[in-house]
Design a protein around this motif. Structure first.
Motif, mmCIF file in Angstrom:
data_model
loop_
_atom_site.group_PDB
_atom_site.id
_atom_site.type_symbol
_atom_site.label_atom_id
_atom_site.label_comp_id
_atom_site.label_asym_id
_atom_site.label_seq_id
_atom_site.Cartn_x
_atom_site.Cartn_y
_atom_site.Cartn_z
ATOM 1 N N ARG A 190 -10.465 10.867 -12.089
ATOM 2 C CA ARG A 190 -8.983 9.663 -12.144
ATOM 3 C C ARG A 190 -7.713 10.157 -11.839
ATOM 4 O O ARG A 190 -6.355 9.378 -11.833
ATOM 5 N N THR A 191 -7.281 11.251 -12.721
ATOM 6 C CA THR A 191 -6.133 11.792 -12.704
ATOM 7 C C THR A 191 -5.071 11.841 -11.354
ATOM 8 O O THR A 191 -4.448 11.533 -11.326
ATOM 9 N N PHE A 192 -6.200 12.418 -10.377
ATOM 10 C CA PHE A 192 -5.280 12.657 -8.939
ATOM 11 C C PHE A 192 -5.459 11.376 -8.094
ATOM 12 O O PHE A 192 -4.201 11.296 -8.033
ATOM 13 N N PHE A 193 -6.337 10.661 -8.582
ATOM 14 C CA PHE A 193 -6.052 9.431 -7.283
ATOM 15 C C PHE A 193 -5.677 8.240 -8.293
ATOM 16 O O PHE A 193 -4.797 7.072 -7.393
ATOM 17 N N ARG A 194 -5.354 7.926 -9.174
ATOM 18 C CA ARG A 194 -5.256 7.132 -9.866
ATOM 19 C C ARG A 194 -3.160 6.925 -9.023
ATOM 20 O O ARG A 194 -3.417 5.821 -8.828
ATOM 21 N N PRO A 195 -2.916 7.931 -9.087
ATOM 22 C CA PRO A 195 -1.055 7.083 -9.206
ATOM 23 C C PRO A 195 -1.666 6.829 -7.149
ATOM 24 O O PRO A 195 -0.518 7.009 -6.609
ATOM 25 N N LEU A 196 -2.838 7.182 -6.759
ATOM 26 C CA LEU A 196 -2.299 6.732 -5.379
ATOM 27 C C LEU A 196 -2.377 5.417 -4.906
ATOM 28 O O LEU A 196 -2.530 4.708 -3.100
ATOM 29 N N THR A 197 -2.776 4.731 -5.624
ATOM 30 C CA THR A 197 -3.600 3.331 -5.286
ATOM 31 C C THR A 197 -2.037 2.628 -4.885
ATOM 32 O O THR A 197 -1.177 2.678 -5.430
ATOM 33 N N THR A 239 -15.307 16.005 3.769
ATOM 34 C CA THR A 239 -14.454 15.522 3.268
ATOM 35 C C THR A 239 -12.922 16.086 3.717
ATOM 36 O O THR A 239 -11.833 15.449 3.941
ATOM 37 N N GLN A 240 -12.582 17.581 3.659
ATOM 38 C CA GLN A 240 -10.680 17.979 4.757
ATOM 39 C C GLN A 240 -11.601 17.374 6.323
ATOM 40 O O GLN A 240 -10.306 17.043 5.894
ATOM 41 N N TRP A 241 -12.394 16.940 6.503
ATOM 42 C CA TRP A 241 -12.271 16.557 8.091
ATOM 43 C C TRP A 241 -11.602 15.143 7.516
ATOM 44 O O TRP A 241 -11.045 14.768 8.498
ATOM 45 N N LEU A 242 -12.453 14.388 7.325
ATOM 46 C CA LEU A 242 -11.346 12.996 6.969
ATOM 47 C C LEU A 242 -10.094 12.792 6.360
ATOM 48 O O LEU A 242 -9.182 12.322 7.012
ATOM 49 N N GLY A 243 -10.033 13.978 5.580
ATOM 50 C CA GLY A 243 -8.099 13.970 5.453
ATOM 51 C C GLY A 243 -7.706 14.543 6.567
ATOM 52 O O GLY A 243 -6.446 13.616 7.103
ATOM 53 N N PRO A 245 -2.169 13.740 0.936
ATOM 54 C CA PRO A 245 -2.166 14.356 -0.978
ATOM 55 C C PRO A 245 -3.951 15.142 -1.125
ATOM 56 O O PRO A 245 -4.848 14.584 -0.952
ATOM 57 N N THR A 246 -3.849 16.765 -1.516
ATOM 58 C CA THR A 246 -5.187 17.076 -2.229
ATOM 59 C C THR A 246 -5.064 17.353 -2.779
ATOM 60 O O THR A 246 -4.031 18.211 -3.916
ATOM 61 N N ALA A 247 -6.329 17.913 -3.686
ATOM 62 C CA ALA A 247 -6.765 18.554 -5.323
ATOM 63 C C ALA A 247 -7.433 19.098 -5.443
ATOM 64 O O ALA A 247 -8.586 18.967 -4.521
ATOM 65 N N ILE A 248 -7.765 20.281 -5.811
ATOM 66 C CA ILE A 248 -9.038 20.954 -5.907
ATOM 67 C C ILE A 248 -9.002 21.529 -7.407
ATOM 68 O O ILE A 248 -8.172 21.343 -8.184
ATOM 69 N N THR A 249 -10.329 20.812 -8.125
ATOM 70 C CA THR A 249 -10.924 21.836 -8.786
ATOM 71 C C THR A 249 -12.845 22.756 -8.714
ATOM 72 O O THR A 249 -13.139 22.587 -8.671
ATOM 73 N N LEU A 250 -11.342 23.863 -9.149
ATOM 74 C CA LEU A 250 -12.400 25.695 -8.259
ATOM 75 C C LEU A 250 -13.939 24.619 -9.243
ATOM 76 O O LEU A 250 -13.716 25.044 -10.682
ATOM 77 N N SER A 251 -14.997 24.512 -8.897
ATOM 78 C CA SER A 251 -16.277 24.780 -9.368
ATOM 79 C C SER A 251 -16.734 25.731 -9.900
ATOM 80 O O SER A 251 -16.334 27.282 -9.541
ATOM 81 N N GLY A 274 -6.036 10.723 -0.105
ATOM 82 C CA GLY A 274 -6.107 11.634 -0.409
ATOM 83 C C GLY A 274 -7.460 12.530 -0.980
ATOM 84 O O GLY A 274 -8.431 11.108 0.042
ATOM 85 N N ILE A 275 -7.746 13.525 -0.323
ATOM 86 C CA ILE A 275 -9.045 13.846 -0.929
ATOM 87 C C ILE A 275 -8.757 15.026 -2.080
ATOM 88 O O ILE A 275 -7.543 15.891 -2.112
ATOM 89 N N HIS A 276 -10.110 15.475 -2.793
ATOM 90 C CA HIS A 276 -10.844 15.708 -3.482
ATOM 91 C C HIS A 276 -11.620 17.270 -3.442
ATOM 92 O O HIS A 276 -12.709 16.431 -3.037
ATOM 93 N N MET A 277 -11.612 17.954 -3.955
ATOM 94 C CA MET A 277 -12.428 19.109 -3.153
ATOM 95 C C MET A 277 -13.208 20.285 -4.307
ATOM 96 O O MET A 277 -12.590 20.557 -5.926
ATOM 97 N N THR A 278 -14.378 20.631 -4.856
ATOM 98 C CA THR A 278 -14.784 21.415 -5.913
ATOM 99 C C THR A 278 -14.860 22.718 -5.075
ATOM 100 O O THR A 278 -14.782 23.600 -5.441
ATOM 101 N N SER A 279 -15.036 22.763 -3.869
ATOM 102 C CA SER A 279 -15.304 23.720 -2.733
ATOM 103 C C SER A 279 -15.682 23.241 -1.283
ATOM 104 O O SER A 279 -15.525 21.928 -1.536
#
Length: 365
Positions: free
Chosen positions: A358-365, A171-175, A306-312, A184-189
């Motif tokens: 949903r919270t992160f990506f919805r504003p990016l549509t 995912t990071q390489w895609l961004g 734009p990047t989001a992290i939800t830590l595992s 945008g990209i979103h990761m847990t780890s």
């Protein structure tokens, strides 16, 4: 792009049952259960259920309710699930699993996101029904494959990306590589500290980085052999279903948010679904390629999307400072540290993770 249905031949399942019936179990090396790896008593119960109680055909029918496809990218077969939203013009999201997981991990989250997003869940190359890539398996190469899948095969112009573990690195390489396509990209780890200049870290950051190294030293037996002698361990796990199950279950217990009690988080059928997919496709050995090929990974370009992290919520992420995330991702817009959901967060906490996405990506549509 061809529709695909999972259909494991009956002779493969019959052979699996025979092999399970002939399992030779080892005695425990430590009186504390799981202290030395897969607990023989718990493993025996899983093996017996796999042999006599697990209904693969029922699982297969459930998986085949999802629209699955095979396509070819760079001369290699790629398997993916495509869950289309009824909402016209929905933003597509590509969700990438890690190891020792598979596409099944992402299905519950896809169900919860389908009202708002198109969801694409590819199987990593060398995992399940996706062929091993030509050349080294690196995040760079897989990101190029996913970009082709999303834009050329499926025709999406813009999309979001999510992943954890190996999927987080992809995912990071895609961004980094495709900011014109990736909203945008979103990761847990997954490589959250890659590229950090260790000579310029704060005291809190240094404490975390040293703890990360200590954890890797304690937990790294599995990865050491997969990095250096993958074909040796693959020969054992491809021939012994009990050995394969032990290798997988050990990580599901250790990395999930189960406080050491495998049964508290995982139904036996969940683990056996993953194990059966690896067994039927003979892909456990090729799933080691990201470890063996890691030295081929080059420096990653800066990530500006734009990047989001939800830590595992797992030991490796404990104490991870937000400042490290801000250092690695200058456009960090969301950072959450939940008290639940481990390495396999999409499977463990699908409601919570779906809302995070949903919270992160919805504003990016």
């Amino acid at each position: 792009m061809q529709p695909f249905r999972i259909d494991v031949p009956e002779h493969v399942l019959a052979d699996l049952r025979v092999r399970l019936s002939r399992t030779r179990f080892t005695p425990a090396s430590d009186h504390t259960r799981w202290n030395a790896g897969a607990d023989p008593t718990d493993l025996r119960a899983l093996v017996e259920h796999w042999q006599d109680g697990f209904d693969w055909r029922q699982v297969e029918a459930r998986l085949n309710k999802y629209s699955q496809y095979l396509t070819e990218v760079d001369g290699r077969r790629v398997h993916f699930v495509h869950v289309k939203s009824p909402r016209r013009g929905a933003l597509p999201l590509v969700l990438t699993h890690g190891w020792p997981s598979c596409f099944v991990e992402m299905l519950a989250v896809a169900d919860r996101l389908a009202a708002d997003f198109d969801v694409v869940i590819p199987s990593l190359p060398g995992f399940g029904y996706s062929e091993t890539p030509h050349g080294p398996f690196t995040g760079h190469r897989i990101a190029e494959t996913w970009q082709h899948l999303m834009t050329t095969t499926l025709g999406y112009q813009r999309y979001g990306a999510f992943g954890g573990d190996i999927g987080g690195s992809v995912t990071q390489w895609l961004g980094a590589l495709f900011p014109a396509s990736v909203v945008g990209i979103h990761m847990t780890s997954g490589s959250l500290t890659a590229g950090i200049d260790s000579s310029a870290v704060t005291p809190d950051e240094r404490i975390y980085l040293e703890a990360e190294q200590a954890y890797d030293a304690q937990d790294g037996g599995y990865s050491a052999i997969m990095r250096t002698r993958p074909d040796t361990i693959a020969a054992a796990l491809t021939d012994s279903p009990a050995g394969l199950l032990a290798w997988i279950a050990d990580k599901y217990r250790d990395w999930s948010d189960c406080e050491g009690d495998l049964k508290a988080r995982w139904e036996a059928d969940d683990l056996l679904t993953v194990a059966t997919l690896y067994w039927a496709t003979g892909s456990i050995g090729s799933s080691f390629r990201p470890y063996y090929d890691h030295p081929h990974t080059g420096p990653r370009p800066p990530i500006t999307v734009p990047t989001a992290i939800t830590l595992s919520h797992e030991s490796l992420m404990a104490g991870f400072p937000r400042s490290l995330a801000e250092r690695a991702f200058p456009n960090l817009r969301h950072f959450a540290r939940p008290d639940r959901g481990g390495h396999f967060m999409a499977h463990e906490e699908p409601d919570y993770l779906a809302e995070e996405l949903r919270t992160f990506f919805r504003p990016l549509t």
